[in-house]
Design an enzyme around this catalytic site. Structure first.
Site, PDB file in Angstrom:
ATOM      1  N   GLU A  69       0.849  -1.187   0.000  1.00 41.57           N
ATOM      2  CA  GLU A  69       0.000   0.000   0.000  1.00 41.57           C
ATOM      3  C   GLU A  69       0.885   1.237   0.000  1.00 41.57           C
ATOM      4  O   GLU A  69       1.737   1.402   0.881  1.00 41.57           O
ATOM      5  CB  GLU A  69      -0.943   0.038   1.204  1.00 41.57           C
ATOM      6  N   ASP A 144      -2.823  12.386  -3.529  1.00 41.93           N
ATOM      7  CA  ASP A 144      -3.022  13.816  -3.734  1.00 41.93           C
ATOM      8  C   ASP A 144      -3.391  14.082  -5.189  1.00 41.93           C
ATOM      9  O   ASP A 144      -2.646  13.715  -6.089  1.00 41.93           O
ATOM     10  CB  ASP A 144      -1.734  14.553  -3.369  1.00 41.93           C
TER      11      ASP A 144
END
Length: 238
Positions: A69, A144
């Site tokens: 991850e 982001d």
């Protein structure tokens, strides 16, 4: 990625003589408990960066399919996965120390042994430490979106990264992305669908339903309350 759309955002365009990164390293405030986690638990959970491949079988107590991850934030999703997918090993990458410290405390509290954490740039870890075709799955949740057009080059999901991930995931393995930013979802779908090493499980140009293994974090719940949509992409390594 403590808060993927606020903590990482660069307010000014900088001219840099190095590779553009997908984050700006702003550590924020680290609590005493989070700092203590590095002293007490890093030797158990930490994965030090080096320019050498790691032996995944030696990294964990027992061999198992390995999930990576990238940008786990405060570790809420990764902790859930480690608890509920105990037959798998997990590597988490996060550049912000407060989130790393928080996750290590939670892992130690649950006495989990199937997670290792890197506090380093994900691209360098992928390039130098992760062996070819060694991963069962890569998960990147709510990176982001860098919404300003002049910042789009900073986005993590780009053709070069998607191609690099294809060299690290075994055939049949998965790449799972999620975002709550509609324009970024379209960008990610276009980028991954265009890579021949990845097959869209939902069909070209289509998004997947959120799978059972991705929980709705506090961050996502807040966005849903504000009316944000959420898009999941699941691609299989050919």
């Amino acid at each position: 990625m403590t808060d993927p759309r606020h903590a990482d955002r660069d307010p000014e365009e900088r001219k840099e003589n190095r590779r553009v990164r997908s984050f700006v390293l702003r550590q924020g405030r680290i609590t005493p408990a989070q700092q203590q986690a590095f002293e007490a638990h890093w030797s158990r959970y930490g994965l030090e960066y080096s320019a050498h491949e790691i032996d995944l079988e030696a990294l964990f107590p027992r061999p198992a399919p390995t999930v990576l991850e990238i940008g786990f934030g405060n570790g809420e999703q990764l902790l859930h996965a480690a608890l509920h997918e105990s037959a798998r090993n997990f590597i988490g990458i996060e550049v912000h120390r407060p989130g790393v410290g928080r996750l290590m405390n939670a892992l130690a509290e649950s006495n989990l042994s199937n997670v290792r954490i890197s506090n380093h740039d994900a691209v360098e870890v992928l390039e130098h430490q992760i062996p070819a075709h060694s991963l069962d799955e890569v998960r990147i949740y709510f990176p982001d979106p860098w919404p300003k057009k002049r910042h789009h080059k900073r986005r993590l999901i780009q053709p070069a990264l998607v191609a690099l991930l294809a060299t690290r995931v075994r055939p049949g393995g998965l790449l799972h992305l999620a975002t709550d930013w509609a324009e970024y979802a379209e960008h990610m779908l276009e980028v991954v669908d265009a890579c021949p090493q990845w097959r869209n499980r939902a069909g070209l140009g289509s998004y997947s339903a959120a799978p059972e293994w991705r929980i709705q974090t506090h961050f996502e719940k807040r966005g849903v309350r504000l009316g944000h949509g959420v898009w999941d992409l699941i691609h299989e390594r050919t």
